[in-house]
Design a protein around this motif. Structure first.
Motif, mmCIF file in Angstrom:
data_model
loop_
_atom_site.group_PDB
_atom_site.id
_atom_site.type_symbol
_atom_site.label_atom_id
_atom_site.label_comp_id
_atom_site.label_asym_id
_atom_site.label_seq_id
_atom_site.Cartn_x
_atom_site.Cartn_y
_atom_site.Cartn_z
ATOM 1 N N THR B 35 30.368 45.090 41.200
ATOM 2 C CA THR B 35 29.615 43.745 41.068
ATOM 3 C C THR B 35 30.639 42.876 40.061
ATOM 4 O O THR B 35 31.051 41.728 40.421
ATOM 5 N N GLU B 39 33.254 38.644 40.303
ATOM 6 C CA GLU B 39 33.137 37.827 39.560
ATOM 7 C C GLU B 39 34.146 36.755 39.240
ATOM 8 O O GLU B 39 35.134 37.160 39.282
ATOM 9 N N VAL B 45 35.498 33.018 43.210
ATOM 10 C CA VAL B 45 34.558 33.830 43.895
ATOM 11 C C VAL B 45 35.308 33.738 45.542
ATOM 12 O O VAL B 45 35.094 34.784 46.077
#
Lengths: 119, 119, 119, 119, 119, 119
Positions: B35, B39, B45
């Motif tokens: 994850t 970021e 992104v």
């Protein structure tokens, strides 16, 4: 009549048209190179398609294996020759190739049956 | 409404919950790193998701390709940009990428249709 | 002055000339597609080279990693951006990427030093 | 006289002896299968070695590429045929194959020179 | 009762019979080596099957993962041990392993349920 | 005294310090997960390192193979056990693993000699 063979070819054709229709020059030229690669040269189509098949098997791509099995069938590769190509793929690529070998042989058998039905 | 998109997301969510529930520390931390990686940082992104997409394509993982296509759509990647990402994957990874490209483009088209239906 | 950088480029140039000189049409056209892929389009050269870099890293090809690191340096990619590209490669490709990351970073450092020396 | 060719063969022979001397039955039998795979059958040695070469190239193993190039040379594969095998590997496996192609062609050239020197 | 487990085993058995029936010596001997490899030696079956499982996971072969999960279950591997094997696969192979992990865990859960039903 | 072992460890240490010094959070956490993965749990370090070794061998990463061979030696893995791990890697991964097996065994032999010299 074999739905797996037909479904595969229908999806393949539909998506190739979609991809080439997107009009990206690099992708279109790549597809042209792909076609050119298997045209007869010093090596005949039969040998080139067997090369494409063994490469697809060790890289473990079911669709590519199906495609080259079909081309090899058209070029007259016999079952005994197929299994010799498979043995090279298995030895070079290892037992990880076996599931693709199973599906490849199942596809080959469907193609042979389909052809027998069509005759 | 697109069942392939929905089915993929439902199975993905269910199994991620099952895996994280098994409470293996290394696996849980790996998912956290996964994850964290996407970021926004010096790269936004959008760029990071395109990087994830091309990496997934050359490694030929359909589920990963679907996931990153979805994230790219959310980040506003256009179809022309998608096909440029695909062309890098195809050139680097070769014709073996084509079946994954076909399924990736089909997934992208489903996502675009689903979004149009929802509006 | 960095011999690894120079040696790599000299061998690369010599062998590309040798290969293209063999005059195989499919190979020559493949090389042309390879060049075309990284030309600016909707995505700029910088983004495309980062895509080529991450693809090379997860496929674990040191020479390809070196090549794209060089192209990224020319396109102005900063060290912080490089490490974000590397983090995507590491997360997607796993610890098996680490040895290639080590050699890639060593190559990047040589390039930066060489450039500083040349100035 | 080519040290790269000689060094490769000396290390290969020394380590094969060491490995087979360890007397692990599964490993010894694997080596026997490896030899059996390339013996002439319905396909001749020449075709089988070209299959082994293209499989090694797309899996990007320099030592395997060198080995099969040597076997192909012994079986009479011409340079034009070699480049057609290489074109299949390049198209199927992508630009990631290029560094291995460069080293493979360099090895082939060394072999041809060495043979010319020996005559 | 689990159709995925049963279907997988039925197809596997049918195609193995078909492949071995083709009577290619190299392929038959490869299958024999494959069996021999997992027989107990200095390492017990349990450890060898965990080795086969982690190798299959990082090479991302769903059928091989399913097969070795089944063998590990028979050899008494617990869920906590399974997840430690999975964590090695995930760390070494990266996030690209996750979709195979999801399907592997789903297969493991089906096996456990099937066994509970059978008792 | 073995220069290959020492050189490998010196470069590994130097570049790990350089990479972690770049202060990318995702990369630093990935390295932490990598360490955590091999800590003793339900499976002991010995088993986990053999899992890391077989995974590295089938993915054909010489540096990773060297690293895990070293960890296995520290954990007391015997030569006969090593060859059983190698046989799983060879069967699963195929003959393409052989060059990495050769270099891995050569590294193992250097480690054993180095240890004998140090005593």
């Amino acid at each position: 009549m074999s739905s797996r063979v037909d479904d595969f070819q229908a999806f393949r054709k539909k998506m190739n048209d979609r991809i080439l229709g997107a009009d990206n020059r690099a992708i279109k030229r790549f597809f042209a190179v792909d076609t050119l690669t298997y045209e007869p040269g010093k090596l005949d189509v039969r040998t080139k398609e067997m090369l494409g098949l063994v490469a697809s098997m060790v890289l473990r791509c079911d669709d590519c294996v199906s495609y080259h099995i079909h081309q090899c069938v058209k070029a007259g590769v016999t079952d005994e020759e197929f299994f010799e190509v498979f043995s090279v793929a298995l030895t070079v690529g290892g037992s990880i190739v076996i599931p693709h070998l199973r599906r490849g042989v199942a596809f080959l058998d469907e193609l042979r049956e389909k052809k027998a039905d069509d005759e």
